[in-house]
Write an enzyme that holds these catalytic residues in place. Structure first.
Site, PDB file in Angstrom:
ATOM      1  N   TYR A   1     -44.371 -65.869  -3.894  1.00 50.22           N
ATOM      2  CA  TYR A   1     -44.322 -67.285  -4.264  1.00 50.22           C
ATOM      3  C   TYR A   1     -43.540 -68.075  -3.218  1.00 50.22           C
ATOM      4  O   TYR A   1     -43.986 -69.135  -2.759  1.00 50.22           O
ATOM      5  CB  TYR A   1     -43.669 -67.434  -5.634  1.00 50.22           C
ATOM      6  CG  TYR A   1     -43.425 -68.873  -6.038  1.00 50.22           C
ATOM      7  CD1 TYR A   1     -44.481 -69.676  -6.464  1.00 50.22           C
ATOM      8  CD2 TYR A   1     -42.146 -69.433  -5.989  1.00 50.22           C
ATOM      9  CE1 TYR A   1     -44.269 -71.006  -6.828  1.00 50.22           C
ATOM     10  CE2 TYR A   1     -41.923 -70.748  -6.353  1.00 50.22           C
ATOM     11  CZ  TYR A   1     -42.984 -71.527  -6.776  1.00 50.22           C
ATOM     12  OH  TYR A   1     -42.767 -72.844  -7.132  1.00 50.22           O
TER      13      TYR A   1
ATOM     14  N   ILE B   1     -44.779 -81.532 -14.325  1.00 52.99           N
ATOM     15  CA  ILE B   1     -44.502 -82.565 -13.321  1.00 52.99           C
ATOM     16  C   ILE B   1     -45.732 -83.407 -13.041  1.00 52.99           C
ATOM     17  O   ILE B   1     -45.664 -84.637 -12.937  1.00 52.99           O
ATOM     18  CB  ILE B   1     -43.978 -81.902 -12.028  1.00 52.99           C
ATOM     19  CG1 ILE B   1     -42.608 -81.260 -12.275  1.00 52.99           C
ATOM     20  CG2 ILE B   1     -43.894 -82.931 -10.898  1.00 52.99           C
ATOM     21  CD1 ILE B   1     -42.162 -80.330 -11.163  1.00 52.99           C
ATOM     22  N   GLY B   2     -46.894 -82.768 -12.939  1.00 46.55           N
ATOM     23  CA  GLY B   2     -48.113 -83.514 -12.653  1.00 46.55           C
ATOM     24  C   GLY B   2     -48.419 -84.548 -13.713  1.00 46.55           C
ATOM     25  O   GLY B   2     -48.750 -85.704 -13.401  1.00 46.55           O
TER      26      GLY B   2
ATOM     27  N   GLY C   1     -53.640 -81.038 -10.300  1.00 45.62           N
ATOM     28  CA  GLY C   1     -52.707 -80.305 -11.148  1.00 45.62           C
ATOM     29  C   GLY C   1     -51.910 -81.282 -11.985  1.00 45.62           C
ATOM     30  O   GLY C   1     -50.678 -81.331 -11.904  1.00 45.62           O
ATOM     31  N   GLY C   2     -52.642 -82.062 -12.810  1.00 41.76           N
ATOM     32  CA  GLY C   2     -51.983 -83.148 -13.529  1.00 41.76           C
ATOM     33  C   GLY C   2     -52.043 -83.052 -15.031  1.00 41.76           C
ATOM     34  O   GLY C   2     -51.864 -84.066 -15.710  1.00 41.76           O
ATOM     35  N   THR C   3     -52.284 -81.860 -15.573  1.00 38.65           N
ATOM     36  CA  THR C   3     -52.461 -81.761 -17.024  1.00 38.65           C
ATOM     37  C   THR C   3     -51.182 -81.458 -17.791  1.00 38.65           C
ATOM     38  O   THR C   3     -51.168 -81.565 -19.018  1.00 38.65           O
ATOM     39  CB  THR C   3     -53.496 -80.671 -17.369  1.00 38.65           C
ATOM     40  OG1 THR C   3     -53.055 -79.407 -16.848  1.00 38.65           O
ATOM     41  CG2 THR C   3     -54.865 -81.014 -16.798  1.00 38.65           C
TER      42      THR C   3
END
Length: 254
Positions: free
Chosen positions: A150, A18-19, A13-15
């Site tokens: 959530y 925070i990622g 989840g780096g796109t």
């Protein structure tokens, strides 16, 4: 430039948000990074920005086949790694009475099931003495209306991270979590909001956060990397990055 030289990291989840802030900081420090995302548009934007500095891989954390393939790709291209940041997550504002089985499953599949099986697949590839960091949320225990599913998904993730920390002690692998509050990101942490709803949500965050502002993705990234590399006698903790909200601080009146 060499703070993270010779380090290898995976950011799930780096796109964006925070990622991506963690990816940038790792790269600036000289690390070798593989990042994932499932939105092709976001992946292309990251590839355009970072070029050959990082590997950007399409991987859907809700798919066990994708998770297994990701493990194979990490092993093939990076070999052993020092750090895994499990950051992929999704949030929908949905009152309790409107939750459906489909919306419930969609959140748990990403935030809890996906994170669990990602960590299980990648743990054998983390060097002894390495680390995991998970992204939880201050919604874990804040009782925020509209965030029942959530909040529960992130609380489950928090519990899993604690157990994983205990199970990986023999390998000296530290497992911690970062718990963001209101952070300025493209989605503001809640997908599906209209522009008006997002602005109202942002205004609320500024009002109820003791520091009277949103945090930045870079501020959370600094906490993530502290847990990842500097907090060498810390495992099983959840570090809040929320401007004092979880501590229920009361700021002076203006």
């Amino acid at each position: 430039m060499d703070r993270y030289a010779d380090r290898k990291a995976v950011v799930v989840g780096g796109t964006h948000g925070i990622g991506l802030a963690v990816v940038r900081a790792l790269l600036d420090g000289g690390a070798e990074v593989l990042l994932t995302g499932r939105n092709e548009r976001n992946l292309e934007a990251v590839r355009s920005e970072l070029g050959s500095r990082a590997q950007a891989v399409r991987s859907d954390t809700t798919s066990l086949a994708d998770i297994d393939a990701l493990g194979g790709q990490v092993e093939e291209t990076l070999g052993r790694v020092d750090f895994v940041f499990v950051n992929a997550g999704v949030a929908h504002m949905e009152p309790f009475g409107q939750v459906t089985e489909a919306s419930y499953d969609a959140i748990f599949d990403v935030n809890t099931k996906g994170a669990f099986f990602t960590a299980r697949r990648l743990a054998p590839l983390v060097d002894d003495g390495g680390s995991f960091v998970f992204t939880t949320s201050i919604a874990n225990d804040s009782g925020t209306p509209g965030m029942s599913v959530y909040s529960a998904s992130k609380a489950a993730l928090r519990s899993f991270a604690q157990v994983l920390a205990a199970e990986l002690l023999p390998r000296n692998i530290r497992v911690n979590a970062v718990s963001p509050g209101f952070i300025k990101t493209p989605t503001m942490g809640a997908a599906g909001l209209s522009e008006a709803e997002r602005k109202a949500f942002e205004k609320l965050g500024d009002e109820i956060t003791p520091m009277r502002r949103h945090g930045s993705a870079e501020e959370v990234a600094a906490a993530v990397l502290f847990l990842a590399f500097d907090a060498t006698f810390t495992t099983g903790v959840e570090l809040t990055v929320d401007g004092g909200r979880a501590q229920k601080l009361t700021p002076p009146r203006r």
